[in-house]
Write a protein that holds these residues in place. Structure first.
Motif, PDB file in Angstrom:
ATOM      1  N   ASN A   1       8.553 -12.707  -1.941  1.00 51.90           N
ATOM      2  CA  ASN A   1       8.110 -11.556  -2.742  1.00 51.90           C
ATOM      3  C   ASN A   1       6.602 -11.440  -2.658  1.00 51.90           C
ATOM      4  OD1 ASN A   1      10.652 -10.852  -3.940  1.00 51.90           O
ATOM      5  ND2 ASN A   1      10.485 -12.746  -5.081  1.00 51.90           N
ATOM      6  N   ILE A   2       6.123 -10.226  -2.449  1.00 53.89           N
ATOM      7  CA  ILE A   2       4.680 -10.025  -2.328  1.00 53.89           C
ATOM      8  C   ILE A   2       4.266  -8.832  -3.175  1.00 53.89           C
ATOM      9  CG2 ILE A   2       2.795  -9.528  -0.707  1.00 53.89           C
ATOM     10  CD1 ILE A   2       4.931 -10.706   1.421  1.00 53.89           C
ATOM     11  N   PRO A   3       3.239  -9.015  -4.024  1.00 56.52           N
ATOM     12  CA  PRO A   3       2.807  -7.898  -4.865  1.00 56.52           C
ATOM     13  C   PRO A   3       2.097  -6.810  -4.052  1.00 56.52           C
ATOM     14  CG  PRO A   3       1.428  -9.829  -5.267  1.00 56.52           C
ATOM     15  CD  PRO A   3       2.490 -10.255  -4.301  1.00 56.52           C
ATOM     16  N   ILE A   4       2.246  -5.589  -4.525  1.00 52.32           N
ATOM     17  CA  ILE A   4       1.654  -4.411  -3.869  1.00 52.32           C
ATOM     18  C   ILE A   4       0.871  -3.613  -4.904  1.00 52.32           C
ATOM     19  CG2 ILE A   4       2.183  -2.186  -2.751  1.00 52.32           C
ATOM     20  CD1 ILE A   4       4.820  -3.484  -1.782  1.00 52.32           C
TER      21      ILE A   4
ATOM     22  N   LEU B   1       6.493  -4.880  -6.220  1.00 51.24           N
ATOM     23  CA  LEU B   1       6.763  -6.007  -5.341  1.00 51.24           C
ATOM     24  C   LEU B   1       7.538  -5.552  -4.113  1.00 51.24           C
ATOM     25  CD1 LEU B   1       8.164  -8.740  -7.805  1.00 51.24           C
ATOM     26  CD2 LEU B   1       5.881  -8.708  -6.779  1.00 51.24           C
TER      27      LEU B   1
END
Lengths: 149, 149, 149
Positions: B111-114, B30
């Protein structure tokens, strides 16, 4: 995962110092402060009393305790508070439909970065526990996750 | 924990590419993008100008700079802006009670998933820095946390 | 990073059990549930039908599908829906300016703490997928991050 226990009749309680004390040594990463309750929340803002009154007035206006009469029946209740229609609660269930809707303006949890075991809140930001219901026993769950170096 | 420095008189600034450049190699997990300021926020939405104008109009309506006159004294100020009552600020403190209330509609962080070092933003989502005050020196703190395999 | 696929014409879909099934064994930390779409969101609230109707009514009132006529041209459209002015979409692009604005009341993702592989949602909280547009193919990305012991 530490738990903060709270019980207060104040809408806003500054919990920043309580969270700081729980940070592990030499820690870098994120703190997540989570409310497992539906009508209390976590919020980051300035600890300035007049601003907090503004927030309260804003919610009182947009999400009043008693709604303007609407529809053919001039309904002033949130449907959640039509207790006599709900089989899942006792007849003396508390009236808090507005508290549930007010939670739309806050979050269930907030994440805050930590460097050298210090919250990076900036100059003005503080962490608040927001109680939208009358005084209750509440818990906040704090989770620390390590950052990638 | 990298820091993005910004200074802009635009309300919405697309920072997606700046965040992407900071992602570690072969990373999965994240990204947390955090604003340590009380009147600028992080927001995910489509980068479509007319939509962004809609957001601005919506805020102008719900949280106007000058409120409708209210109460016996026909008050049009946010209490936070009644500077003469506050001992904690100079008399020329800027008027931004509305900016504080507008922050209720955005988040302090996103929050951003990677996966494979790419943000999984989908087709339309972009990351925006939202400036609710006049131009200032701002910082966003980026924290990467590894996902569990 | 597991993906939940959804397609529903309901506004609120309780996805708690679907998320629970994805939790790794002996896990402690956080689950992040992320929507890579601009008009569907993740939300935590009580699964009580009348409350969910209250949320819907609240959004219908604050962010109606058709706005009150405004300005000299008595405009009732969100600018995002003035399709004939946009070169980036076909003329039959769907009308969903209100869906975009409604997303301001929800989040792109929610974080929930996990202990002993159980979501610590408390007694009433549930995780909802919120669809603000007509039925579409949707994906939610679930990321687990380990907590610090």
């Amino acid at each position: 995962m530490p738990v903060l226990k709270l019980k207060t009749d104040k809408m806003f309680t500054d919990i920043t110092e309580k969270v700081e004390k729980l940070i592990p040594k030499n820690f870098q990463g994120l703190a997540n402060i989570y409310s497992p309750h539906t009508t209390c929340c976590v919020f980051q803002t300035e600890n300035e009393l007049l601003h907090l009154v503004d927030v309260r007035f804003f919610l009182d206006k947009l999400v009043p305790y008693i709604k303007q009469p609407e529809g053919e029946h001039r309904n002033i209740k949130y449907l959640h508070d039509m207790i006599s229609l709900r089989n899942d609660v006792p007849i003396d269930e508390s009236i808090n439909g507005h508290s549930h809707i007010r939670s739309l303006f806050f979050n269930s949890s907030e994440n805050i970065p930590i460097r050298k075991s210090k919250l990076l809140l900036g100059e003005w930001k503080r962490i608040f526990f927001v109680e939208l219901d009358p005084m209750r026993n509440r818990e906040l769950i704090i989770t620390f996750v390590k950052g990638h170096n």
